[in-house]
Design an enzyme around this catalytic site. Sequence first.
Site, PDB file in Angstrom:
ATOM      1  N   ARG A 122      13.832   0.189  -2.685  1.00 47.33           N
ATOM      2  CA  ARG A 122      14.711  -0.676  -1.916  1.00 47.33           C
ATOM      3  C   ARG A 122      16.043   0.033  -1.705  1.00 47.33           C
ATOM      4  O   ARG A 122      16.553   0.700  -2.618  1.00 47.33           O
ATOM      5  CB  ARG A 122      14.939  -2.012  -2.641  1.00 47.33           C
ATOM      6  CG  ARG A 122      13.716  -2.918  -2.684  1.00 47.33           C
ATOM      7  CD  ARG A 122      13.407  -3.493  -1.312  1.00 47.33           C
ATOM      8  NE  ARG A 122      12.253  -4.382  -1.301  1.00 47.33           N
ATOM      9  CZ  ARG A 122      11.030  -4.018  -0.963  1.00 47.33           C
ATOM     10  NH1 ARG A 122      10.764  -2.751  -0.668  1.00 47.33           N
ATOM     11  NH2 ARG A 122      10.051  -4.900  -0.935  1.00 47.33           N
ATOM     12  N   HIS A 153      10.903   4.090   6.445  1.00 50.29           N
ATOM     13  CA  HIS A 153      10.243   2.996   5.720  1.00 50.29           C
ATOM     14  C   HIS A 153       8.724   3.034   5.934  1.00 50.29           C
ATOM     15  O   HIS A 153       8.111   2.047   6.367  1.00 50.29           O
ATOM     16  CB  HIS A 153      10.803   1.639   6.150  1.00 50.29           C
ATOM     17  CG  HIS A 153      10.627   0.582   5.090  1.00 50.29           C
ATOM     18  ND1 HIS A 153      11.556  -0.414   4.866  1.00 50.29           N
ATOM     19  CD2 HIS A 153       9.629   0.355   4.190  1.00 50.29           C
ATOM     20  CE1 HIS A 153      11.136  -1.197   3.889  1.00 50.29           C
ATOM     21  NE2 HIS A 153       9.966  -0.752   3.469  1.00 50.29           N
TER      22      HIS A 153
END
Length: 310
Positions: free
Chosen positions: A225, A273
């Site tokens: 994250r 991502h």
Amino acid sequence: MTANVLFAGRPDAWPAYEPLLKAELARLGVDADLRNEFAPEEVDYIVYAPSGPVSDFTPFTRLKAVLSLWAGVEKIVPVVPAELPLTRMVDSGLEQGMTEWVVGHTLRYHLGMDAHILGQNGHWEPKAPPLAKDRSVTVLGLGALGTASAKALAALGFQVSGWSRSQKDIAGITCHSGAEGLKAALAQAEIVILLLPDTPATENTLNAETLALLPKGARIINPGRGPLIDDDALLAALDSGQVGHATLDVFRVEPLPPEHPYWAHLNVTVTPHIASETRESTAAEVIAENIRRAEAGEPLLHLVDRSLGY
């Protein structure tokens, strides 16, 4: 009694999920009506992603559980009523994808691949890398994804340490926990991999103080994250040489803005991502099994602990 299941993920994902979920529910013997549209008061289960059409759960008056398609639930916990059971996605495809990505980027650093891929300048330097047994790697976060990645690295022979909020016992992994454990885990980490959840307790886990604990020139890999890292502190550590290179797949703002200094930094690799994602086939198995369990009065798999946020 038929269980009414609303698919409330991304609308463009429905064509892929519909046949897989229906087949898996049938295989498990679950009497279910799966649709992507229902009158809210008729819905028993919601298969959910924040990118889907449901943002207000108030009209779903007979809802039994919310089954997330995402592994991370930091955006989901605040919107799902606390009295509703909420599960997160833990599936074999997600674990396999993350493990492959983590191992690949770890080996890139371990073998010094950039020197040869990017350094075709006529300079012959026959310097072999060390063996994996002589390289220390630390995985921060020993949930399903962190444990799978740590085990794969240990199987290759790396000296693997792990750190988690609560103490774990994993064969082949030196496990640490707590504040002092974090210091110990970082002090020996030539390569650090972040796979912690995003919670107030984990924000800026890597900051100026903790980055200073690393061996000089350590490498950082973050497929977890974005908020786990203090960006300004990392940039300063990269500029000073305290951190040798960082491979970052997740960010506080996504897509990463074009003007962000990570893009232009010579010692940062940005990936968009892509470390891993939920695979429809294996996710359908998990979702269907949880509906079967709920209908049978059995405990749900991967239930979110609201007090921890994951």
